[in-house]
Design a protein around this motif. Structure first.
Motif, PDB file in Angstrom:
ATOM      1  N   UNK A   1      22.318  36.938  28.737  1.00 33.89           N
ATOM      2  CA  UNK A   1      22.891  38.012  27.927  1.00 33.89           C
ATOM      3  C   UNK A   1      24.401  38.084  28.092  1.00 33.89           C
ATOM      4  N   UNK A   2      24.866  37.922  29.320  1.00 36.03           N
ATOM      5  CA  UNK A   2      26.309  37.958  29.565  1.00 36.03           C
ATOM      6  C   UNK A   2      26.984  36.752  28.928  1.00 36.03           C
ATOM      7  N   UNK A   3      26.335  35.596  28.971  1.00 36.33           N
ATOM      8  CA  UNK A   3      26.894  34.409  28.328  1.00 36.33           C
ATOM      9  C   UNK A   3      27.071  34.646  26.833  1.00 36.33           C
ATOM     10  N   UNK A   4      26.087  35.263  26.202  1.00 38.97           N
ATOM     11  CA  UNK A   4      26.192  35.559  24.776  1.00 38.97           C
ATOM     12  C   UNK A   4      27.356  36.505  24.499  1.00 38.97           C
ATOM     13  N   UNK A   5      27.495  37.526  25.331  1.00 32.91           N
ATOM     14  CA  UNK A   5      28.599  38.474  25.155  1.00 32.91           C
ATOM     15  C   UNK A   5      29.948  37.795  25.350  1.00 32.91           C
ATOM     16  N   UNK A   6      30.031  36.914  26.340  1.00 29.39           N
ATOM     17  CA  UNK A   6      31.300  36.229  26.617  1.00 29.39           C
ATOM     18  C   UNK A   6      31.668  35.286  25.473  1.00 29.39           C
ATOM     19  N   UNK A   7      30.706  34.605  24.895  1.00 34.60           N
ATOM     20  CA  UNK A   7      30.987  33.720  23.761  1.00 34.60           C
ATOM     21  C   UNK A   7      31.556  34.512  22.595  1.00 34.60           C
ATOM     22  N   UNK A   8      30.894  35.600  22.242  1.00 38.42           N
ATOM     23  CA  UNK A   8      31.311  36.371  21.067  1.00 38.42           C
ATOM     24  C   UNK A   8      32.660  37.049  21.307  1.00 38.42           C
ATOM     25  N   UNK A   9      32.878  37.591  22.497  1.00 40.04           N
ATOM     26  CA  UNK A   9      34.175  38.246  22.759  1.00 40.04           C
ATOM     27  C   UNK A   9      35.308  37.219  22.791  1.00 40.04           C
ATOM     28  N   UNK A  10      35.046  36.047  23.321  1.00 38.41           N
ATOM     29  CA  UNK A  10      36.078  35.000  23.326  1.00 38.41           C
ATOM     30  C   UNK A  10      36.452  34.617  21.904  1.00 38.41           C
ATOM     31  N   UNK A  11      35.442  34.429  21.084  1.00 36.13           N
ATOM     32  CA  UNK A  11      35.693  34.003  19.710  1.00 36.13           C
ATOM     33  C   UNK A  11      36.406  35.072  18.897  1.00 36.13           C
ATOM     34  N   UNK A  12      36.028  36.329  19.077  1.00 38.68           N
ATOM     35  CA  UNK A  12      36.674  37.381  18.295  1.00 38.68           C
ATOM     36  C   UNK A  12      38.093  37.628  18.778  1.00 38.68           C
ATOM     37  N   UNK A  13      38.362  37.409  20.062  1.00 34.77           N
ATOM     38  CA  UNK A  13      39.734  37.562  20.555  1.00 34.77           C
ATOM     39  C   UNK A  13      40.657  36.565  19.877  1.00 34.77           C
TER      40      UNK A  13
END
Length: 403
Positions: free
Chosen positions: A330-342
């Motif tokens: 779950x954290x990996x998914x959150x980190x991927x999406x936050x990295x991409x949106x940043x």
């Protein structure tokens, strides 16, 4: 505890004791408003935020993850990440600095003895700052260690060199990861003023410029036996998940800041695109659409962090292998999406603001520079691979701090 004899307590007022998650969020917002005022100048001139870090420590925010049985409020991990995002929106360097501090507190929660918890949690409640000496760049691969800890009478000696230690210039305590004689990882927490520790201010990245990152050279550093914490890689923990959800909070904060700047520039400075038929940039349908995309991605990123936070909470309460895996994924998914949106939000800022936004005095490029620098911390390709490998082959995600 023997470590006390090594530590000369600094003359500083005691940190504020935060009583609730709501108070933590309120204090973070108030502090962020102060931090935002000088963020651009600090980045442009590389002015290290010593006074700002003192205010952060005195606010009590650095103790919010301490378990309730040790006088903390044990905030949920979603709140921990949101506090990080609030600070990172104001100044992403300052938002990142406590990441390793909270990582060490989680390592203490999972692996520390009761005596170690009592002492080091007490220091964090008083306002002390912890950092990690983890990364080494001269090894054959990332995550490998040459730093060694060896027995020396009733204690130990550490020798090695650690690069890219975030926040080390501001820290009171440094947590050194080293290999013992059996090749096992040991974590030792020692005062930064300990004889044999040399801190070098050598961070020269184009982004995240004022994180107080540096190199720690350790030459025959003495460590008391009761300051050494043994890692247990065979046991499922939430140490890495906590570290990664804070990284996700940093990226979310950068994305929010870039989005806010874009809205401001479109409203007050940008001109409509040729052929749009709009008289003002705020009426340009393509600009409105692009901003809508970013807004939706920010909502999704926030929701994913909240979801991941609940998974980490569950794994802390019931540390089974199943819960630890669910938290990591779950954290990996959150980190991927936050990295991409940043990165997307930082790029969109210039796409919509136009050439006028590139003026050096505005320093709007700091959002892209900070996002690009921070998102390199843990390559997303390996997160995609780890998640896919779990679903396709049932391979559990690695316990290496990068997922």
């Amino acid at each position: 505890m023997g470590t006390i004899s090594q530590f000369a307590e600094k003359a500083r007022p005691p940190a504020h004791r935060i009583e609730s998650e709501e108070e933590a969020l309120s204090i973070a917002k108030d502090l962020a408003a102060e931090l935002a005022e000088g963020a651009s100048e600090r980045d442009l001139e590389r002015v290290l935020p010593y006074e700002e870090l003192d205010r952060l420590a005195q606010s009590g925010l650095l103790a919010i993850s301490i378990p309730s049985e040790h006088d903390g409020i044990d905030v949920s991990n979603a709140v921990l990440a949101e506090v990080t995002a609030i600070l990172a929106e104001a100044d992403s360097s300052i938002g990142l600095i406590p990441q390793e501090h909270f990582y060490i507190l989680e390592a203490l929660r999972q692996h520390g003895s009761e005596e170690q918890k009592q002492f080091f949690f007490g220091r964090a409640l008083a306002g002390d700052r912890f950092c990690c000496a983890l990364s080494e760049t001269e090894t054959s691969a990332a995550g490998h260690y040459e730093t060694r800890i060896t027995e020396d009478g009733a204690g130990y000696r550490i020798n090695g060199r650690k690069e890219h230690s975030t926040g080390v210039l501001f820290a009171d305590w440094i947590a050194v990861f080293a290999l013992d004689a059996a090749g096992r990882i040991a974590l030792s927490i020692v005062p930064c003023v300990t004889e044999g520790i040399q801190i070098i201010d050598d961070w020269d990245s184009f982004g995240q410029r004022v994180t107080g990152t540096g190199t720690a050279v350790l030459q025959n550093v003495h460590v008391n036996a009761d300051a050494v914490i043994r890692h247990h890689p065979e046991r499922p923990t939430t140490i890495d998940a906590v570290g990664q959800i804070i990284h996700a909070g940093v990226d979310l904060g950068i994305a929010r800041a870039a989005f806010r700047e874009t809205i401001h520039f479109v409203r007050y400075h940008a001109r409509p695109s040729p052929g749009s038929g709009a008289e003002q940039a705020t009426e340009d349908p393509l600009a409105i659409t692009e901003l809508g995309k970013i807004a939706i991605r920010l909502e999704a990123a926030t929701a994913l962090i909240e979801h991941a936070g609940r998974k980490v909470d569950a794994a802390q309460v019931d540390p089974t292998e199943e819960h630890a895996v669910a938290a990591s994924l779950a954290v990996a998914a959150a980190k991927v999406v936050t990295s991409e949106v940043a990165l997307e939000a930082a790029n969109t800022l210039f796409e919509l603001a136009g050439t006028a936004a590139t003026r050096v005095a505005l320093n709007l490029d700091r959002y892209w520079r900070n996002a690009r620098t921070h998102t390199l911390h843990d390559p997303l390709r390996w997160k995609y691979h780890a998640v896919g490998n779990y679903h396709v082959n049932g391979t559990k995600p690695p316990r290496n701090g990068a997922l």
